[in-house]
Design an enzyme around this catalytic site. Structure first.
Site, PDB file in Angstrom:
ATOM      1  N   GLU B 253      -3.551 -21.142  -8.124  1.00  0.00           N
ATOM      2  CA  GLU B 253      -3.099 -20.477  -6.899  1.00  0.00           C
ATOM      3  C   GLU B 253      -2.126 -19.335  -7.201  1.00  0.00           C
ATOM      4  O   GLU B 253      -2.238 -18.235  -6.659  1.00  0.00           O
ATOM      5  CB  GLU B 253      -2.402 -21.495  -5.995  1.00  0.00           C
ATOM      6  N   ARG B 279      -0.758  16.343   1.379  1.00  0.00           N
ATOM      7  CA  ARG B 279       0.170  16.644   2.472  1.00  0.00           C
ATOM      8  C   ARG B 279       1.162  17.741   2.068  1.00  0.00           C
ATOM      9  O   ARG B 279       1.816  17.632   1.025  1.00  0.00           O
ATOM     10  CB  ARG B 279       0.913  15.355   2.856  1.00  0.00           C
ATOM     11  N   GLN B 291      10.040  14.986  -6.662  1.00  0.00           N
ATOM     12  CA  GLN B 291      10.366  13.774  -7.440  1.00  0.00           C
ATOM     13  C   GLN B 291      10.773  12.611  -6.547  1.00  0.00           C
ATOM     14  O   GLN B 291      10.538  11.450  -6.877  1.00  0.00           O
ATOM     15  CB  GLN B 291      11.463  14.085  -8.457  1.00  0.00           C
TER      16      GLN B 291
END
Lengths: 261, 399
Positions: B253, B279, B291
């Site tokens: 798991e 963008r 940065q």
């Protein structure tokens, strides 16, 4: 029924093609080569026929040892076994030489059906299936968009520009298939595991009873004299809208002129 | 996806290529799948079936029982790839836990009964350990399996049980000796735990949905056991000593949780980088050139690679049969790091997207809760640090 499917290990068509200017041959990097996507339709067709009628699918290729990858892929999809025709003497074979080698490997199998793609994704000659059918003395049914077998008869829907023709032949026969036969299955994990264990028989030209002068560079009667890049022709027309919306009519007129609408 | 440094076998590389090929084919349906998973909270049956056809559920099942026996590393690679496309499957992970318990502790008869159907993807299995009053401290569970003739009667209550409504059976962790009795006899608290495969339609078993978010496509439930009959042949592993099989299930798991987190991180970072490349806010410079935008993403990329190595290492150790305590340590480290960065990756991806980070069409905001969940579940990261401090650094047990 027994079906032999021809497959080819080709440079990944999603990557840029590179040609060696000296040899005028494609640069084949085995690490960037895959089973010809066109051949997967042939494998799929063969698997469906065998699922329906029982029998065996044998994948066949000619190439260097790395071409085994294409065979493993065909076997991961479900082909039962494979034959790799591989011999340094086969380097430089033209279509006829390749067909001779493949025919020599396929003939002893005595298949009911040989399935090929219509053409390979690297060379695009589309000549091999015809040559192979000739050498094996089989009727050739080309451009199949659907393939069915009943008894000893194969029926194909042969794609044409305007529709399709229904063509039948008595088995054994050779069929070339198009992408319309249906989406090829992708291998499952089980298929991958099974493919590792399925046998690949490797045959050289001596085992196939081929004489050196009939294959490879010496046997090649085709010569590539020149190879050049496709000229990039800038096509298309830019319609500038001046804000009045008149360009819509202009675009529609153009589309009507080329009978798109 | 990278992690080339970890020497994946040819087999595992082929597995990854095969999963990626399937995902490529599923691209046209992806938006419909997202709608089902995030808006309707229903993991599509068709997607489950495609995963089954691929052989995902058979990866842990030995070949003699219809699987491939490819192992947990294969499952890890596959689940990571699905999650990297936003198609993580929590119930595949839970089913894998139950599978491991059966594979490692089941009788030949139990294996014949369960494993072929698991491998074929016909079974979705739930796992029930958590109780309203026993979450992190699993030894304190009070659900009791009382001997009754040839079998048992199960009574008690479980909570936060995922996907019971979609499961045919669940692996229930119950006490065959109450905690207090174990302590009174001077036995270790792990004694008296047993595992049972319980039919979700068994008489006396009822469920009640919990109003939670965080598990994409599946719901969570309270499960009530009221004298539920369980035949002896449905007990997995020895009576009172179910812990070994339980550890195998829990290690699987944690490793698969890490795999899901890694895939989710991949999804978030890929989306963020794509957006940041395009963008433009000030002039012609894409925001990805700043940065302040790129460093947090680059840092997460480094951590993602590190988490992947930890995860693959833990999965490989699990497959090699390394003792479960040792695997547990590696699994704890993998789950810890992978879940920390998955949440941070969605946070940063949303920040990179500005207002668009909250537009559902970008699929980031809907994945924030699932990414956050994995810091808390299936085990909280603080408990993992406790475990790591104790077992990797030799520090005193802190709880």
């Amino acid at each position: 029924m027994k079906i032999c499917v021809c497959v080819k290990h080709v440079p990944d068509p999603n990557l840029p093609v590179q040609v060696d200017p000296a040899t005028r041959r494609l640069i084949r990097d085995p690490k960037q080569s895959i089973i010809d996507p066109a051949d997967e339709y042939g494998v799929e067709t063969a698997l469906r026929l065998v699922e329906e009628h029982g029998g065996e699918v044998v994948a066949v290729t000619m190439g260097p040892p790395a071409a085994e990858d294409a065979l493993r892929r065909a076997m991961a999809m479900g082909a039962d076994r494979a034959i790799l025709v591989s011999d340094e003497a086969l380097a430089g074979s033209d279509v006829l030489g390749t067909a001779r080698a493949l025919a020599a490997a396929i003939r002893p199998e005595q298949p009911d059906l040989v399935i090929c793609a219509t053409e390979s994704t690297d060379a695009y000659t589309g000549l091999l299936p015809g040559a192979l059918a000739g050498l094996l003395d089989l009727p050739q049914l080309t451009f199949a968009r659907a393939v069915s077998v009943e008894g000893s008869t194969v029926t194909v829907q042969r794609a044409t520009e305007t529709g399709y023709q229904v063509i039948q032949a008595t088995l054994p026969a050779l069929v070339t298939v198009t992408a319309s036969v249906g989406e090829p299955r992708y291998p499952s994990f089980k298929g991958l595991m099974a493919a590792k264990r399925k046998p690949i028989e490797v045959r050289d030209i001596a085992e196939l009873g081929l004489e050196q002068h009939t294959v490879g560079e010496p046997g090649a009667r085709e010569r590539v004299l020149e190879i050049s890049a496709v000229r990039q022709v800038k096509q298309g027309r830019i319609v500038v809208d001046d804000g009045t919306g008149e360009s819509v009519e202009e675009i529609l007129a153009f589309l009507r002129s080329i009978q798109v609408v | 996806m990278t992690a080339q440094g970890f020497a994946l076998s040819e087999e595992h590389r082929m597995v990854r290529a095969t999963v990626e090929e399937l995902l490529h084919r599923l691209r046209p349906q992806r938006e419909a799948y997202f709608h089902a998973i995030f808006d309707e909270m229903y993991f599509p049956d068709e997607l489950w079936d495609r995963m089954a056809e691929l052989g995902l559920f058979g990866a842990l099942v030995p070949e003699e029982y219809g699987g491939t026996g490819l192992g947990l590393l294969t499952m890890t690679i596959a689940l990571e790839a699905f999650a990297s496309e936003g198609l993580g499957n929590t119930m595949a992970m839970v089913t894998a836990m139950d599978t491991m318990a059966i594979v490692r502790a089941g009788t030949p008869e139990q294996k014949r009964r369960w494993l072929p159907d698991i491998a074929a993807g016909k079974l979705c299995l739930a796992f029930a350990i958590t109780e309203p009053d026993a979450g992190t401290n699993s030894f304190r569970i009070s659900t009791l399996a009382r001997r009754d003739g040839d079998g048992y009667r199960l009574s008690g209550q479980k909570a936060w049980i995922t996907g019971v409504d979609r499961s045919q059976a669940m692996l229930v962790v119950a006490r065959t000796i109450p905690y207090e009795a174990v302590i009174a006899r001077g036995l270790p608290p792990r004694h008296g735990l047993s595992l049972f495969m319980v039919d979700t339609q068994a008489p006396g078993l009822t469920v009640q949905p919990m109003d939670t978010v965080g598990i994409e496509g599946f719901r969570q439930f309270f499960v009530f056991f009221d004298e539920v009959p369980v035949p002896e042949h449905d007990r997995i592993g020895p009576e009172h000593e179910g812990l070994a099989a339980l550890f195998d299930a829990l290690n699987a798991e944690r490793i698969l949780t890490a795999a899901l987190c890694l895939g989710m991180t991949e999804f978030a970072l890929r989306q963020a980088a794509e957006y940041a490349r395009e963008r433009r806010v000030f002039g012609d410079t894409p925001i990805g050139a700043y940065q302040a935008v790129q460093h947090p993403l680059a840092r997460l990329k480094v951590l993602q690679e590190a988490a992947r190595l930890l995860t693959y290492q833990a999965a490989a150790a699990f497959d090699q049969g390394v003792p479960s305590r040792q695997v547990g340590l590696q699994a704890a480290m993998a789950k810890y790091l992978a879940s920390e960065i998955a949440f941070e990756a969605f946070d940063r991806a949303i920040q990179t997207h500005g207002g668009n980070g909250f537009v559902k069409g970008y699929h980031l905001i809907q994945m924030l809760a699932p990414a956050r969940l994995f810091k808390t579940a299936p085990i909280n990261n603080e408990m993992l640090l406790n475990y790591i401090a104790e077992h990797a650094l030799g520090l005193p047990r802190s709880y």
